[in-house]
Each structure stands twice: as structure tokens, then as C-alpha cells.
Design a protein around this motif. Structure first.
Motif, PDB file in Angstrom:
ATOM      1  N   PHE B 436       0.847  -1.192   0.000  1.00 30.49           N
ATOM      2  CA  PHE B 436       0.000   0.000   0.000  1.00 30.49           C
ATOM      3  C   PHE B 436       0.887   1.249   0.000  1.00 30.49           C
ATOM      4  CE2 PHE B 436      -4.145  -1.795   0.338  1.00 30.49           C
ATOM      5  CZ  PHE B 436      -3.899  -3.070   0.847  1.00 30.49           C
ATOM      6  N   ALA B 437       0.651   2.107  -0.940  1.00 30.97           N
ATOM      7  CA  ALA B 437       1.469   3.311  -1.076  1.00 30.97           C
ATOM      8  C   ALA B 437       0.627   4.544  -0.810  1.00 30.97           C
ATOM      9  CB  ALA B 437       2.043   3.385  -2.500  1.00 30.97           C
ATOM     10  N   THR B 438       1.325   5.585  -0.406  1.00 24.38           N
ATOM     11  CA  THR B 438       0.616   6.833  -0.104  1.00 24.38           C
ATOM     12  C   THR B 438       0.405   7.622  -1.381  1.00 24.38           C
ATOM     13  OG1 THR B 438       1.810   6.875   1.980  1.00 24.38           O
ATOM     14  CG2 THR B 438       0.663   8.887   1.346  1.00 24.38           C
ATOM     15  N   THR B 439      -0.811   8.065  -1.587  1.00 24.49           N
ATOM     16  CA  THR B 439      -1.112   8.879  -2.767  1.00 24.49           C
ATOM     17  C   THR B 439      -1.798  10.157  -2.341  1.00 24.49           C
ATOM     18  OG1 THR B 439      -3.223   7.774  -3.062  1.00 24.49           O
ATOM     19  CG2 THR B 439      -1.351   6.893  -4.294  1.00 24.49           C
ATOM     20  N   TYR B 440      -1.571  11.191  -3.131  1.00 22.98           N
ATOM     21  CA  TYR B 440      -2.234  12.471  -2.892  1.00 22.98           C
ATOM     22  C   TYR B 440      -3.075  12.794  -4.112  1.00 22.98           C
ATOM     23  CZ  TYR B 440       0.441  14.216   1.169  1.00 22.98           C
ATOM     24  OH  TYR B 440       0.975  14.444   2.418  1.00 22.98           O
ATOM     25  N   MET B 441      -4.204  13.417  -3.837  1.00 21.70           N
ATOM     26  CA  MET B 441      -5.015  13.884  -4.964  1.00 21.70           C
ATOM     27  C   MET B 441      -5.525  15.284  -4.648  1.00 21.70           C
ATOM     28  SD  MET B 441      -7.949  11.680  -6.823  1.00 21.70           S
ATOM     29  CE  MET B 441      -8.478  12.098  -8.486  1.00 21.70           C
ATOM     30  N   TYR B 442      -5.508  16.159  -5.627  1.00 22.06           N
ATOM     31  CA  TYR B 442      -5.870  17.557  -5.398  1.00 22.06           C
ATOM     32  C   TYR B 442      -7.185  17.880  -6.093  1.00 22.06           C
ATOM     33  CZ  TYR B 442      -1.226  18.382  -3.551  1.00 22.06           C
ATOM     34  OH  TYR B 442      -0.094  18.347  -2.790  1.00 22.06           O
ATOM     35  N   TRP B 443      -8.144  18.329  -5.320  1.00 22.01           N
ATOM     36  CA  TRP B 443      -9.450  18.687  -5.863  1.00 22.01           C
ATOM     37  C   TRP B 443      -9.629  20.197  -5.726  1.00 22.01           C
ATOM     38  CZ3 TRP B 443     -13.056  15.130  -7.776  1.00 22.01           C
ATOM     39  CH2 TRP B 443     -12.634  13.785  -7.698  1.00 22.01           C
ATOM     40  N   PRO B 444      -9.768  20.937  -6.845  1.00 26.24           N
ATOM     41  CA  PRO B 444      -9.938  22.389  -6.735  1.00 26.24           C
ATOM     42  C   PRO B 444     -11.222  22.731  -5.990  1.00 26.24           C
ATOM     43  CG  PRO B 444      -9.568  21.724  -9.022  1.00 26.24           C
ATOM     44  CD  PRO B 444      -9.806  20.485  -8.241  1.00 26.24           C
ATOM     45  N   THR B 445     -11.149  23.700  -5.125  1.00 26.56           N
ATOM     46  CA  THR B 445     -12.327  24.132  -4.373  1.00 26.56           C
ATOM     47  C   THR B 445     -12.936  25.317  -5.081  1.00 26.56           C
ATOM     48  OG1 THR B 445     -11.176  23.493  -2.363  1.00 26.56           O
ATOM     49  CG2 THR B 445     -13.106  24.891  -2.120  1.00 26.56           C
TER      50      THR B 445
END
Lengths: 916, 486
Positions: B436-445
Motif C-alpha cells: 500500500f502506497a501513499t497517494t495524494y489527490m488535489y481537488w480544486p475548491t
């Protein structure tokens, strides 16, 4: 001497044990971390210059900081430290100096006794204990009034500088060598987390020499043993060279939180703001209601009326991240060199030769730039050194697009008046020291809050500051906002003939016996007979109570005790807000009963009718009146007219309006009466068609300028009326009406000037000039026609011809209108508009207070003229004929029958002209 | 003496009227000139799209509808082009246009149909559940069949009353739906239609976006100034639609976005001038959203952390906000400040299936593009979602498991099986070892815009309590002291 040492020791142990316990646990909350990364590590030295690690003694700031900074210079250039000591002079009046040391403050009440006073109230030592929380050190905390170090003075109970008033009223000596004195405390302002609570505890207990070291408690640098009075320095806090580690002792530029330690409520965190109201531990907030915070008022934790709509920050400069030191900077700080320009030769705009930063850091001038507040008068020569609003803001750019007369407003009204429209914290209203509560305190009232201040159930309403004229350093008189604090107190003449306030000790003796109220006091004041004296009952509201206190005071040996009242203004300069929340509605001031006239309550009562007196030792023009309301409350009523202020729409000279209205009404009646009579008499007569000729009477230009004049004057009168009484015509925008009035005025002047030119160039001006020869006879003939002949249907006595269109009365009227009234109106109007451009010329005539009522009076006359003029035009062949003629140019004129009383001259004229 | 000589003529214009006009002009022109105030500000409401008048279909639509396709056929009788229009949009294809990306030799497409995120990870093989948010029917037939048939276009999902119509498995209408009633109820799409899918993305209310959740069905003005209060704007008032092409692109499903295809505040708020001039100096470096959306997930919490590695444990109680056996551990947050990054509207990286990762570092599912030196970039608020999701320990790429599909993790709780079953579907070879790897995801607000009074103040960003990490953004320090970027 042993006894005094014992007393000192006793005070030490008792107070410190209690005070320090709490103080040690709670250093000040951390303010902005602005620790200077380049401040070198330094050893802490004691007063002998030895490293404290070796000597274990208290730290000396002068020695420690003096290793690099010129502390002698700093201490001698710091009014924060001097507090008036250098201006101290013995006097029969209350105030021996303009600063906190020597100026009597009725709020704190205790009086710093002057040398030679009959009775001792506050000696230097006790003054320091009471006020020391706000004393930085140095100055009176170290030096005597004659300039000697306090520790060098010989011990004597008779010398008030080395004495102290004990609880039982006896004067005892104070040993400065034992207590120590306070050097100027650099740590208080230049540390990130100075322990002001511990420091204050030391000062209040009288161990002044420990105060500065106490400021370091809680940082892990030093510990204090209350029982032995010994300092233990923590070697972990020092490096190998014996220097204190800079991560532990962070030296920095003062932040707002540092200033807040003495000055009052400064809120820098994100939690909802709360404050302690009307508490002199937060002096700026207590005396004015000012709160320095960037937070929106709607997000605060105060029970404030209307809070949810207050979407503005408490103080916009705090919001924009300005620090106190951005305006109150050291006067020789090279970063502010533009301000410190001094006397440059005319051709030099800016002199870049400033102190090097290193030089500045060695000798920073701790005389900070300051304003010109009413309440702080120490070092008066430095007043007004601070930059003002217009040093940073350009009032033209901000106001030009909506405010007519920007310059006129700036010349009369200070920025604060409109940009600090309301205070949102309570402020002290009155202190009544003529009586004492069971806690030995005066009866206090707080304005801007319903209920007791600082109770969560009380509703804070805030208050609107009163507007008073302030004399600026540069001589200008500007309207500015203030809080007024009223205090009542007893005053007596001492054995030396000096006026002094009655000492608290003596008051206590009068009011209390064996720890509770004296029986006769209870008897006199207890109105509802419950045996207890509530604040409502503690009022000297009749002669009997006053006599009682007077007698008791006299019995103590105080001559001529009497009640005095003092009203003190407190300047308001913070809590500025942006334009959209500032006063931007013209009608806030330009209407009847506007802000400018708003009275402010001084106190709920005046003890037995003593009217308080406005403090004159300041730059405030107290030209208003102190009046007593029906409820017995005392109010200050501003009277702007006494300062030469005339505010359009608000100020008026009533007799002018009455006279004008009388003229107008009288004319209206006359016109109605005359017209009615003509109507009735016309019906009675035989109606035969009058013989008329159609004559081209008025050429086009004449008609044009006449009607343009008419429209302009009527609109001018209408807009002028709205400007004069804006509250009646509230639907109109004041600003719009002013602009229209000015534009029309210009049109009128141009029209009149062109017409004058036309008449001069064509020599037709002759028709307007009444010919003196035979004038009165002709005028009487005409008058007789109007009074008598017109009702009988007689013809006009004088023929109306294109070259002679006006009868003598007409000529006379128009002459006055066009050559006297119109020019006067134009000139007064131009000067009123020009008040901002040519203020000297306007002032030469008496300024607005003379010009404006005159303008109004002439306006009434014009109104009357129009009424009568329009009526008189109905005296033509038919009622509307003359008006029709002035529109089309052609008039059906009565064929002229030579009148019996026509003068020979006129007949000659007629014949002459007939031949042409 | 001039006597009457003029011939009075009724036809001639009386001369004095000229004088009257002259006088009026002399007075009115200067007065109006000086009374002129600042240019009246344009009303943004003038730019709202005009919607066609609603046509009540209750008498128009007739017939017995057994399947969704029956309904679509009926719609197409009058709206002939509708299906082809929809099939050309991303709501149908679930795939972006082809992008040339720097780390791949061939162009790639990005979308739910073929890529993964760090929520439920991927739809491939999981069509039974995932396609309940696809604008089409018939996924039980497989991708090719579903996407090629115009009759599979689901008109009702966007046009029917959401109280009457809902979708079930494989994108088909839910059990028990009265298709006739649904068909009769059609109207322009409301927030309910859009929100049915977009508010509940990621498997629940408000899980994914942070700025879109069910609180926007009946928001107060303070929740969203456009959708709340009197304005009550629908999604389509900003996401202008023409011929079924809806304005607006999702950052995570694209690499670069053409500004012409993206919704922006300037569509209606053409004049950006604020009354406070100091704010106007910020416009070149700070996006509207930054100051006008002070917080994410104002009322309903949003998921900020999802640890798939904890999924499948026996004996733990399921709780929507903290742990679900099928999904793992989560952390939700509510009413919190966004993360701020320079953003020019594009991604600088988007994870494409098969991209290699560093399992010990952070893998960015998408990374917004922009920097302090990019003149088109502005500081923009994002919701960051952190997850620990499966990857292939040998091949070092992220894996897409079968979850809701047959034999998937949600039924059998077997990761190996989930990845093996996915192999033929996704094309990702599975080595047999996973981690299991760490992932980031960016959602514009960009939603939950608050009224102007609630916008950020100076001290929200500047000063000791400021919410911006200046140095991380590339500034030497607080611009209030150091000056802004040049």
C-alpha cells in the motif's frame, strides 16, 4: 530604621508569596514571534558589572544592555521613562509636571505629594508601587526630583521622597537601599515573552530592585526563592561563554503585545476577542473604549448589540498588519528618514544623510513619535511628531469621487471624526470620589454598556464619541472625537495655602469606623433604611449630606473642604475603519440635530449641584455648555457656532429665517389681497374691450436670458432650500443637490455677465436706470395707480414701449435686484464655495457664520421678489398677456391715453420717441 | 416701433420653443455632467443564461416503458439529435480527449473509464456499481455495446424528477422505478439531478469534492451565495450548456484544460473591481476562490484520508465516518481551511495506469500546475485527499482492484483475487505481491462560495496567524513586508 526594614521585608514576603505563585505559572501569552536572528548572545550582568552566573544577583538592564547600546543615552531620551520628572516643579496647583509623575489623575485619585506639603499622600515609593505596572523604569523610579539617585538620599520620614504613608496614617521612612530602585526595563518591551505579571507583583510589593529580573521569570533563565529572596540562575540557559542563549531569551523589536502590557487591550490571536471593560489595568480601553484587533467585530466574543452586522475589523490598521511601532517609531530611526527631514533648505526635497543602522542601534532615541492627544501631556515639545493620516493616505484620492468640497471638509474636520464613528467597547464615564463604596472605591459609571460591565449578561452597546474642536500643533482647528470622563472629588486648602485633593486616607477616616461605615454616614445616606449603602444611595444629593462630610473633613484639620468636578477629554485615534463603514452619509452632519450637536452624558448626577469644569490643560476647545438634564444627569452640549463652525443644513440663524419667512408671507398676503380686490372690482366694471396694439416688445436674446435667469434662480432657490433644511427634504441626496446648486450658480453668473455685456454694448442699460429727475413724482403716480386706479379700471399711467418697457417702480426694483441683491448673492455664494480655495478671503468677511445667513436672507428676498414679480405681470392688458409677451416677444399693449399727471419731461420723451 | 406684421401661421413651429429647448439644454447638460458618479457596476445577474421555457411533458409522453432504452427511444422521436450530442460529451465517454504527456510516448486519455483515483480507485470491472453514475444504460452488455448504442443514453438521469427516478446496477434504472412517471416529469436539470451523482461521489455524501455535498440541495446564503438564498441558482447557470455540451472540466480527469471549456467567475462577474483598492492589487496573484471560499465542507464532513490497507479486518464494527470493512479506515473533516497552491488551470502531472511509483514516497494522482514564476498562475484553494492504496510490489505501479464486481474485494475480501481478476480487464500485470502506497489527490475548491462579507480578511493570510506558507509558495516572506511577485 530597623522597623522600616522589617516592614519592607514583611511586605516582600507576604505579597510575593501570593503574587509570585500565580505569576510564575503564567508568563505572558506569546505575541508575534519576531525574534531578531542577528542579535548576538550576551552575558547578563548585575549592577556591578559582574556576570550574574558568578555573583548570583539581580540583573541590571543598564549594565547588560549597556555593553553594546548606550543606555545612558537611551534613558535620558525616553519620555516613557521620564514621565514628567524633568519638568517637575513645585506649585500651589495640583499638577507639578505634565507627566504621570506629578500630574494628578482623578481616576487613580492618590496624589503624589509635593515637597513641603502639609500631609503626605503618595510618596515616591508608594507612587511607584501603585503605578509601577505602567512605569518602564528609570526616571522617577531611579532618580529623585532634584536629580539625585534615590538610593543616595539620606533616610528621612520628613522627606517625601524617602518616606511612605503607612496604613495607620503615620509617615515612615523608606529605605531605597533595601528596596532597590528600578532601572529602565529593556526586557519589558524587547522580549518576546516578558513576565509582566511577576514584575508587577514585585513592584506592588515594593521590591523595586527585583522587578527587572522578575521580568525574566518563567523562561527557564532564572528562578526566585520567595522565602530567601535569592535568585538562582539556571546554567542550562547559558552557553560556555557565560552568555544567555538566544533561543531562550529572544530579543526583538517591540510588538503590539509588548505595548499592550501597559497600554491596554491588544488582541492578536484568532480566538474570539473579549476584553475587560472600564478596568484601569487596560487604560486605553478603559478610558476610551479603543481595542486594537484585526478581528472582525462580528467574530468577537463580546455580548455586543448588533454584532452580527458589524462586518468590519475593530481596527483597520491592525487588520492591515501595522504594528504600533510603524507609527510610534523611535524618532531617529533611519527607516523613517523621510519623516525626520527637519529644516532642509527650500530646494532640497529629501536629505538622504541618515544615521547608519549600527549607529542607530547603539543610540536609539526612545522618545517615540507621538500624536497630540488630550490626555497625555508629558514632554509637550514632542507632541505632533508622529505622522498623521495624510502622511500615508491622500484624502483627495479617497474622497474626490463622492465628496463635494474635499478641501473644506479636511480643513474643518479631522479624519478621525468620520473614520472612527463609533466605539464598540464600554468606557469610563464618571468617577465619584466624593463618596466611598464599601471597597474604598469611588462610585463608578461606565458608558456604552447596559448593566454592570464585564458581566456576561450585560449588553454592550458601545457609544458615539463626542465631537470637539482640537487645536493642532500647526494651529489648525479640527473637529475630532473624544470620550469625556467626569470626576467629582473633595478638595481642601492645606496649611500652606495650597489646594490639594483630600487624601484617600482622610476620606476613609470620614466614611469608615472600625472597618465598616461610620454610623452617621449610614444615617445620612441610607435612604431605604436597610442598613447597607448601595451605589444608588451613595450620592451627595442634598446640602445635609454635603455638610456632614464637610464637617467631618474640617474636624480632621482640612480647611475649606469643597466639592469640585472635572471633565477630562480623552482623544480617540484608533479603531479606524474603512470608507464604507465610516460616516459617508452627508446627512449625518448636514441636518438638524446632527452628530456635531450630539451631547454626551457626563454623569448621572452632580453632587449637590456642583457643576463640573472642563479641564483647560489640553488642546481641546471646550466651547460648548455643560447642562443639567431634567433627570438630574449632567451633559456636555457642543455648540459648534462658538468655534466659528457653520455647517450647511445644520446651523442656522433663526431670526434670518423668521424675517425672510415674514417677508415672503407678507408679500403673499399682499398679493392675494390685491389680486382679489382687482378681481372683484373688475367684475363690477363695464367690460369694454380695451384698445390694444400688437407691438414687438422683447427681442429673442432678452427673452432667452430672462427665462434662463428665471429657471436658474428658481432652481437655485429650490436646491438652496434643500441644503438649508435637508431633514425636511430627506428624499434628495444632499451631495447631488449641492452639486446642482453649484452648477446652476455658474450658469446664472455666466448668464448675468453676458446679459450685462449685452446691455452695456447696446447701451440698453439705460432703460434699467431710473432717471433721477422726476423719479419720485413718477413713482408716486405709478404707486397711486396700483393702490387705487387699477381697481377702477384706469389705464396705466406710463406707456409701455419697446424702448421704455418699465415703469418707475419697476426700474427701481430691478435696479436693486440686479445691482445689489444679485451681486451680493453671487459674491456670498462664491465665497461660500471658495471657503476651501480662498479661506482667508472668506474669513475676512467673517467666514461661513456671517456669509451663510446673509446668503439665506438674500435668498428669501429673491423668493419674495419672484412672488411679487409674477403677480405684477398680471397687470397687463390681460392677466397672462405680459407673460405671453415675454415668451413670444409680441405684446398686446394698451393704447396709451396721455395721463393728466404725466410730467412734462415724460411727455417730451413720448413725443420724441413717437417721431422715431 | 415695430408693429404687427407677421402673418400668423398655424403650421409654423412657434419660435419660442427653440428658446425653451435652448434653456433646458443650457441647464441640463452641465448639471448632468457634474452629477455623474462612478460608472454603475454591471449586474452579474445580467449574464445568467436564458433557459427555454419549460414544456410540461405529462401529456406529450405516452406509452408503456419497460426499459430505460424504451424511454430514450421515445425522447428521440422529437429530440432527434439529443443522443448523438450526449454521446460526444464526457458525461457519456467518461474519457478526455487525447493528451500528449511528457512521460509517455503516445498520447493518453484520462477519465473514469480508464484511469484511477485514490477513492474507490477504478471503475474497470466494477461497472455494476460504478455505472450507477454513468449517463447511460446497458453496462451489463459490456463497454463496447453500452457506449455504441444511442438508445443507451439515459435522458432521465439528468432530466427526470429525482424523487421519481433513480439508477441501479449497470447504469440501468433502479428496481421499481415508474418509468412513465419519470418520463413525464422531465424538465431542465436541477441541482438535484446533478447532485445525485456529483454530491455523493466516492461512495457517500460529500466524500470526494469537499465543496459539493447534499447540503447544497437546500443551502443557506452563507453556505453558498449562488445556490442559496434568493438566487437559488442551478448548476447550469454557471455550467452553461449548449447542445448537451456542458461547460466545465474536472481537473483530475484532464491533463491540460482549455480555459474556454472551463467555468470561470468572469462569465458573470465581468468587472472584477472591488471597492477596496488594496484588494484589486491582489487580483493578479490570487484567484477569486481563494478569498471567497474560506472553508471546505462547511456543513457536511468530507473525507480527507482513506487507508485501504486496513480494509477487510474481522470483528471491527462498521461506521460510516471511521471504518468500513470493505473500504478501510478513514478520516473526515469539516469546515477546514483549504490547501493553497499556485494553479494555472492545468495539471503538471496526472497518474496514468502503469506509471511507476516510489512506494516510499508520495505518489500524486494529480498535481496542479503553476508556480510563482508562472504569470498565468494564481494562488488557488484545494482539497487534498490522502490515501493508502494498493500497488504492485514488484512492478511498482498502482493497482486497480475489482471491488464491487464479481469476485471483487467487497464480496470476498481477497486482495490477490481482486487484482488477478482485474488483470485482463485493466491490462495491468499482477506479480502476486502487493503493498500500500501513499497517494495524494488535489481537488480544486470552487463551490460553497460564501457571501462577500465572509470573505477572507487581510489577517487571514498576512501576519502571524496567516494561513499561507509563504516560503512553500516561493515567496521570500510575507509579501506585505517583502512585496509581491514581480
Amino acid at each position: 530604621m530597623k522597623r522600616t526594614t522589617l516592614i519592607i521585608a514583611g511586605l516582600l514576603i507576604l505579597t510575593l508569596a501570593i503574587g509570585l505563585g500565580t505569576a510564575l505559572a503564567s508568563p505572558q501569552p506569546a505575541p508575534a514571534s519576531q525574534a531578531s536572528p542577528i542579535h548576538p548572545n550576551f552575558p547578563l550582568l548585575d549592577k556591578n558589572g559582574e556576570n550574574v552566573l558568578t555573583s548570583g544577583g539581580a540583573v541590571s538592564t543598564m549594565q547588560t544592555c549597556g555593553q553594546c547600546h548606550d543606555t545612558k543615552f537611551i534613558q535620558s531620551h525616553a519620555f516613557h521613562s521620564d514621565l514628567g520628572l524633568s519638568d517637575y516643579q513645585v506649585t500651589t496647583e495640583f499638577n507639578a509636571s505634565p507627566g504621570t509623575f506629578g500630574k494628578w489623575d482623578p481616576l487613580t485619585y492618590r496624589y503624589l505629594s509635593q515637597p513641603g506639603d502639609e500631609r503626605l499622600d503618595l510618596s515616591t515609593a508608594e507612587w511607584l508601587m501603585l503605578n509601577g505596572a505602567r512605569v518602564v523604569g528609570g526616571g522617577p523610579a531611579e532618580t529623585s526630583r532634584s536629580g539625585q539617585p534615590l538610593e543616595s538620599l539620606p533616610l528621612s520620614a520628613k522627606n517625601y521622597e524617602t518616606a511612605i504613608l503607612s496604613k495607620n496614617g503615620k509617615t515612615e521612612a523608606w529605605d531605597w537601599k533595601a528596596s532597590g530602585t528600578m532601572e529602565m526595563n529593556c526586557f519589558l518591551c524587547h522580549l518576546e515573552t516578558p513576565n509582566n505579571a511577576a514584575r508587577t507583583a514585585f513592584i506592588r510589593s515594593g521590591s523595586f530592585g527585583s522587578a527587572n529580573t522578575g521580568t525574566l521569570l518563567g523562561l527557564g533563565v532564572v528562578d526566585y526563592d520567595g522565602s530567601t529572596g535569592a535568585w538562582t540562575w539556571n546554567p542550562e540557559a547559558f552557553n560556555e561563554a557565560g552568555e544567555v542563549k538566544s533561543e531562550i531569551l529572544k530579543i526583538q523589536d517591540p510588538t503590539n503585545a509588548n505595548c499592550a502590557a501597559c497600554h491596554g487591550e491588544v488582541h492578536t490571536g484568532t480566538e474570539p476577542l473579549t476584553y475587560t471593560a472600564c478596568d484601569l489595568d487596560y487604560p486605553q480601553t478603559a478610558t476610551t473604549g479603543q481595542v486594537i484587533s484585526a478581528q472582525k467585530i462580528s467574530l468577537s466574543g463580546v455580548n455586543l448589540s448588533g454584532k452580527n452586522d458589524l462586518n468590519r475589523s475593530w481596527d483597520i490598521h491592525a487588520e492591515r498588519q501595522l504594528q504600533c511601532t510603524d507609527c510610534h517609531y523611535a524618532l531617529n530611526n533611519p527607516a523613517h528618514a523621510t519623516e525626520a527631514q527637519g529644516n532642509n533648505p527650500e530646494h532640497l526635497k529629501y536629505d538622504p544623510r541618515t544615521l547608519e543602522i549600527g549607529e542607530y542601534l547603539q543610540r536609539p532615541d526612545h522618545n517615540f513619535a507621538r500624536g497630540q492627544s488630550a490626555q497625555f501631556n508629558v514632554a509637550p515639545e514632542l507632541k505632533g511628531t508622529m505622522r498623521r493620516c495624510d502622511s500615508c493616505h491622500d484624502p483627495d484620492k479617497g474622497h474626490a469621487d463622492w465628496l463635494p468640497y474635499v478641501d473644506a471638509h479636511m480643513a474643518a474636520v479631522a479624519c478621525e471624526t468620520c473614520h472612527i464613528p463609533q466605539m464598540y467597547a464600554p468606557a469610563i464615564q464618571s468617577y465619584d470620589w466624593t463618596v466611598l463604596t464599601a471597597q474604598r472605591e469611588p462610585v463608578k459609571t461606565c458608558r456604552g454598556v447596559e448593566g454592570e460591565p464585564n458581566q456576561v449578561t450585560s449588553l454592550v452597546t458601545g457609544y458615539q464619541p463626542v465631537l470637539l474642536n482640537r487645536k493642532n500643533i500647526d494651529g489648525k482647528l479640527l473637529l475630532a472625537p473624544y470620550n469625556l470622563i467626569t470626576s467629582y472629588y473633595w478638595v481642601y486648602d492645606d496649611a500652606n495655602g495650597n489646594q490639594r485633593p483630600v487624601r484617600l486616607l482622610d476620606l476613609e477616616t470620614v466614611f469608615f469606623q472600625n472597618g465598616s461605615y461610620a454610623a452617621d454616614i449610614v444615617a445620612a445616606f441610607d435612604a431605604n433604611g436597610d442598613g447597607a449603602l448601595s451605589n444608588d444611595e451613595l450620592v451627595i444629593n442634598d446640602a445635609a449630606k454635603e455638610e456632614l462630610i464637610k464637617t467631618k473633613l474640617t474636624a480632621l484639620g482640612l480647611n475649606n473642604p469643597r466639592i469640585e468636578g472635572l471633565v477630562q477629554p480623552y482623544s480617540i485615534n484608533h479603531n479606524v475603519t474603512r470608507g464604507e463603514n465610516a460616516v459617508n452619509d452627508c446627512q449625518a452632519c448636514h441636518k438638524e440635530g446632527s452628530r456635531i450637536f450630539q451631547p454626551i452624558k457626563l454623569a448621572d448626577y452632580a453632587p449637590n449641584g456642583t457643576t463640573p469644569v472642563f479641564d483647560a490643560n489640553n488642546n481641546v476647545n471646550a466651547s460648548g455648555e455643560i447642562v443639567t438634564g431634567a433627570d438630574g444627569a449632567v451633559y456636555y452640549q457642543p455648540v459648534p457656532a462658538n468655534d466659528g463652525m457653520y455647517v450647511f443644513g445644520s446651523s442656522r440663524v433663526s431670526w434670518v429665517d423668521w424675517l425672510g419667512a415674514l417677508m415672503f408671507a407678507g408679500s403673499l398676503l399682499g398679493v392675494l389681497g390685491h389680486g382679489t380686490m382687482r378681481y372683484l372690482s373688475a367684475r363690477k366694471q363695464a367690460r369694454g374691450p380695451k384698445r390694444t396694439e400688437r407691438i414687438y416688445m422683447y427681442e429673442p436674446y432678452r427673452r432667452f436670458w430672462h427665462w434662463l435667469q428665471t429657471t436658474s434662480i428658481i432652481l437655485l432657490l429650490f436646491t438652496g432650500l434643500i441644503i438649508h433644511r435637508p431633514d425636511i427634504f430627506g428624499v434628495f441626496s444632499f451631495r447631488g443637490v449641492v452639486i446642482v446648486h453649484n452648477v446652476l450658480a455658474v450658469i446664472l453668473v455666466v448668464n448675468a455677465a453676458l446679459s450685462l455685456f449685452y446691455h452695456l454694448a447696446t447701451e440698453r442699460i439705460r432703460e434699467f436706470i431710473p432717471r433721477p429727475y422726476g423719479f419720485f413724482d413718477d413713482a408716486i403716480v405709478q404707486a397711486k395707480y396700483y393702490i387705487n386706479g387699477i381697481f377702477k379700471g384706469e389705464p396705466h399711467p406710463f406707456e409701455k414701449r419697446p424702448d421704455s418697457r418699465m415703469n418707475p417702480i419697476q426700474k427701481a426694483t430691478y435696479f436693486v435686484i440686479l445691482n445689489v441683491l444679485l451681486p451680493l448673492q453671487i459674491i456670498t455664494g462664491a465665497l461660500m464655495w471658495g471657503v476651501q480655495r480662498w479661506p482667508q478671503i472668506a474669513d475676512w468677511f467673517g467666514g461661513l457664520p456671517v456669509l451663510a445667513p446673509f446668503h439665506s436672507l438674500v435668498a428669501w428676498m429673491f423668493g419674495t421678489f419672484i412672488l411679487v414679480h409674477v403677480y405684477m405681470t398680471t397687470t397687463g392688458a390681460t392677466p397672462l398677456e405680459a407673460m405671453r409677451a415675454m415668451v413670444t416677444g409680441w405684446e398686446e399693449v394698451e393704447v396709451h391715453e396721455p395721463h393728466a399727471e404725466e410730467t412734462a419731461e415724460a411727455k417730451l420723451d413720448n413725443d420724441e420717441k413717437k417721431e422715431n | 416701433m415695430k408693429k404687427s406684421t407677421s402673418t400668423s401661421s398655424v403650421h409654423r413651429f412657434p419660435a419660442w420653443t427653440l428658446g425653451l429647448i435652448g434653456i433646458l439644454l443650457v441647464i441640463l447638460v452641465p448639471v448632468l455632467y457634474f452629477l455623474r458618479t462612478d460608472d454603475p457596476s454591471v449586474n452579474p445577474a445580467d449574464y445568467l443564461p436564458e433557459k427555454p421555457v419549460h414544456v410540461d411533458h405529462s401529456d406529450i409522453v405516452k406509452g408503456d416503458f419497460k426499459t430505460g432504452q424504451d424511454v430514450t427511444r421515445a425522447c428521440l422521436e422529437c429530440h432527434e439529435d439529443a443522443a448523438t450530442q450526449v454521446m460526444g460529451t464526457t458525461h457519456w465517454t467518461w474519457e478526455s480527449k487525447a493528451f500528449d504527456v511528457a512521460w509517455r510516448n503516445e498520447p493518453v486519455t484520462i477519465g473514469k473509464i480508464n484511469q484511477i483515483n485514490n477513492f474507490c480507485i477504478g471503475t474497470q470491472g466494477n461497472e455494476n456499481k460504478c455505472m450507477s453514475c454513468h449517463a447511460g444504460y446497458g453496462w451489463e452488455q459490456g463497454r463496447e455495446a453500452a457506449l455504441s448504442n444511442p438508445e443507451n443514453v439515459d435522458c432521465l438521469a439528468c432530466h427526470a424528477d429525482t424523487g421519481i427516478y433513480g439508477k441501479g446496477t449497470y447504469g440501468n434504472p433502479a428496481e421499481g422505478v415508474d418509468l412513465l412517471a419519470a418520463a413525464k416529469s422531465v424538465r431542465l436539470p436541477t441541482r438535484e439531478n446533478c447532485g445525485k451523482c456529483h454530491f455523493d461521489g466516492g461512495g457517500g455524501n460529500g466524500v470526494k469534492h469537499g465543496d459539493l455535498d447534499e447540503s447544497l440541495y437546500f443551502p443557506s446564503e452563507n453556505n453558498d451565495v449562488h445556490m442559496g438564498g434568493e438566487l437559488n441558482m442551478q448548476c447550469t447557470d454557471c455550467h452553461w450548456t449548449k447542445d448537451h455540451q456542458i461547460l466545465g472540466r474536472m481537473l483530475a480527469d484532464n491533463y491540460t484544460i482549455d480555459p474556454k471549456e472551463q467555468v470561470s467567475c468572469e462569465q458573470c462577474h465581468v468587472d472584477q473591481k472591488h471597492k477596496d483598492e488594496r484588494i484589486n492589487t491582489h487580483l493578479s496573484a490570487v484567484a477569486c476562490q481563494t478569498c471567497h471560499i474560506p472553508a471546505i465542507a462547511l456543513e457536511d464532513p468530507t473525507k480527507v484520508y482513506w487507508d485501504w490497507s486496513q480494509a477487510g479486518q474481522e470483528g471491527r464494527t462498521d461506521d460510516h465516518f471511521t471504518y468500513l470493512k470493505i473500504k478501510g479506515e478513514f478520516v473526515y473533516d469539516k469546515n477546514f481551511a483549504p490547501t493553497y497552491l499556485w494553479f494555472n488551470g492545468n495539471n503538471e502531472y496526472r497518474y496514468i495506469l502503469g506509471d511507476k511509483i516510489d512506494p516510499n514516497g508520495i505518489t500524486y494522482i494529480n498535481k496542479p500546475a503553476g508556480s510563482i514564476n508562472d504569470p498565468t498562475a494564481k494562488i488557488f484553494p484545494f482539497k487534498v485527499h490522502v490515501a493508502k492504496q494498493p500497488y504492485d510490489a514488484v512492478y511498482n505501479y498502482l493497482l486497480q482492484p475489482i471491488t464491487s464486481g464479481e469476485g471483487g474485494f467487497w464480496t470476498d475480501f481477497n486482495w490477490d483475487q481482486a487484482f488477478r481478476l482485474a488483470e485482463p480487464i485493466t491490462g495491468l500485470k499482477y506479480s502476486g505481491q502487493y503493498g500500500f502506497a501513499t497517494t495524494y489527490m488535489y481537488w480544486p475548491t470552487t463551490h460553497m462560495v460564501q457571501p462577500a462579507e465572509n470573505a477572507l480578511q487581510c489577517d487571514s493570510c498576512h501576519g502571524p496567524n496567516g494561513r499561507l506558507d509563504w516560503e512553500a509558495l516561493g515567496y521570500p516572506g510575507d509579501p506585505i513586508e517583502w512585496g509581491g511577485r514581480k
